[in-house]
Design a protein around this motif. Structure first.
Motif, PDB file in Angstrom:
ATOM      1  N   ASP A 111      -9.405  55.058 -94.311  1.00  0.00           N
ATOM      2  CA  ASP A 111     -10.417  55.320 -93.288  1.00  0.00           C
ATOM      3  C   ASP A 111     -10.279  54.280 -92.175  1.00  0.00           C
ATOM      4  O   ASP A 111     -10.308  53.074 -92.442  1.00  0.00           O
TER       5      ASP A 111
ATOM      6  N   LYS B 135     -12.388  53.183 -90.305  1.00  0.00           N
ATOM      7  CA  LYS B 135     -13.551  52.295 -90.281  1.00  0.00           C
ATOM      8  C   LYS B 135     -13.299  50.998 -91.042  1.00  0.00           C
ATOM      9  O   LYS B 135     -13.901  49.964 -90.737  1.00  0.00           O
TER      10      LYS B 135
ATOM     11  N   GLY C 187     -12.296  48.778 -87.601  1.00  0.00           N
ATOM     12  CA  GLY C 187     -12.516  50.151 -87.180  1.00  0.00           C
ATOM     13  C   GLY C 187     -11.408  50.622 -86.259  1.00  0.00           C
ATOM     14  O   GLY C 187     -11.670  51.229 -85.220  1.00  0.00           O
TER      15      GLY C 187
END
Length: 250
Positions: free
Chosen positions: A11, A13, A35
Motif C-alpha cells: 500500500d 500509504k 505515503g
C-alpha cells in the motif's frame, strides 16, 4: 551524490522515501516522505544516483519452475520439491540464505509470506523504471540495489530490537536508534526530521535504506560469489554493508 532509500509496502500509504545528499565529507537528509506512490518513486529514482529498496527484486528460481510445472501438469517438476527441504528451495532465494549465514537473520520469504504483496508492486515498479530509465539489474550492478535495513543496523553495531510498530515502546526504541546513529555518524544531519523518524519505522527504514545505497555505491557491500552470480541476477541480491558507518562519508 544523492542516494534514495525506499521502504516499500504493498500500500502506498505505508511506503516511505528518504533522500540523502552527500558532499565534502558531510551528508544531509533533504527529503523524507510517507505515503509515496509509484510515480513519485520513479521520479525520485531518476533524480538520485543510487536507490536502495527494502523489498525483494525477484523470486527464487525453483519457485518459478515449480509454478510452471504445476501449471503445465508436469509431475516431475512439482515432485522435485517434495518434502521440507524441497519447499525451502521454493521459499528462500540464494541471497536470503547468504544473509542468514552472514548475520543469523532470516529474511521473510518472498514466495511464502506477506512479503509477496510488496514484491508484486516492486516488480511493477521495476517495469515502470525500465520504461523511463532503462532496465536495472537485480543484482545491484546498476542504480537499483536491494537492501535489508534491519541487517544493515546489526552490521553497523546499532542495537535495534523491536523497533517496528506504532506504540510508545517502539517509538522509544527508535529514539535510541537515532541516538546511536548520531553518535556513529556525526557527519549525517537528520535533525530536522528527528520527530518524524521517531514516530515511524517506515520512515526510519527508508533512511537506513538510503545509507545502505551509499555503501553499495562505495563498493562497501558484500557481492555474490561466482557460484551465486547467476542466482543474484535472476532472483535479486541483498546488499549487506561491510565495515562501519564511518567510511560512508569519505
Amino acid at each position: 551524490m544523492k542516494t534514495l532509500g525506499i521502504d516499500l509496502a504493498a500500500d502506498p500509504k505505508r511506503t516511505a522515501a528518504a533522500v540523502i545528499e552527500w558532499h565534502d565529507g558531510q551528508a544531509r537528509l533533504v527529503h523524507l516522505a510517507l505515503g509515496v506512490g509509484d510515480e513519485p518513486v520513479v521520479e525520485l529514482f531518476g533524480a538520485s544516483d543510487v536507490t536502495g529498496i527494502d523489498c525483494p527484486l525477484g523470486w527464487p528460481r525453483p519457485f518459478l519452475s515449480f509454478l510452471l510445472g504445476h501449471f503445465r501438469e508436469d509431475p516431475d517438476a512439482v515432485l522435485r520439491h517434495d518434502g521440507l527441504a524441497g519447499r525451502r528451495e521454493l521459499a528462500y532465494r540464494a541471497t536470503d540464505r547468504f544473509v542468514t549465514q552472514q548475520t543469523g537473520m532470516i529474511p521473510l520469504s518472498v514466495s511464502a509470506d506477506r512479503l509477496a504483496h510488496p514484491a508484486m508492486r516492486c516488480a511493477v515498479l521495476q517495469a515502470k523504471i525500465a520504461r523511463v530509465w532503462g532496465v536495472q539489474r537485480r543484482d545491484g550492478a546498476g542504480r537499483l540495489v536491494e537492501v535489508y535495513p534491519a541487517a544493515s543496523l546489526r552490521i553497523w553495531g546499532i542495537s535495534a530490537r523491536r523497533y517496528k510498530g506504532r506504540g510508545t515502546p517502539e517509538s522509544v526504541v527508535r529514539a535510541g536508534i537515532l541516538g546511536q546513529l548520531a553518535a556513529a555518524a556525526p557527519w549525517l544531519d537528520f535533525e530536522a526530521y528527528r520527530d518524524q523518524l521517531t514516530g515511524s519505522d517506515d520512515l526510519l527504514d527508508s533512511v537506513i535504506a538510503s545509507l545502505t545505497a551509499r555503501a553499495a555505491a562505495r563498493r562497501a557491500t558484500l557481492l555474490p560469489g561466482p557460484d551465486q552470480d547467476l542466482a543474484a541476477r535472476e532472483e535479486g541480491w541483498i546488499h549487506l554493508p561491510t565495515g562501519s558507518l564511518t567510511g560512508l562519508n569519505t
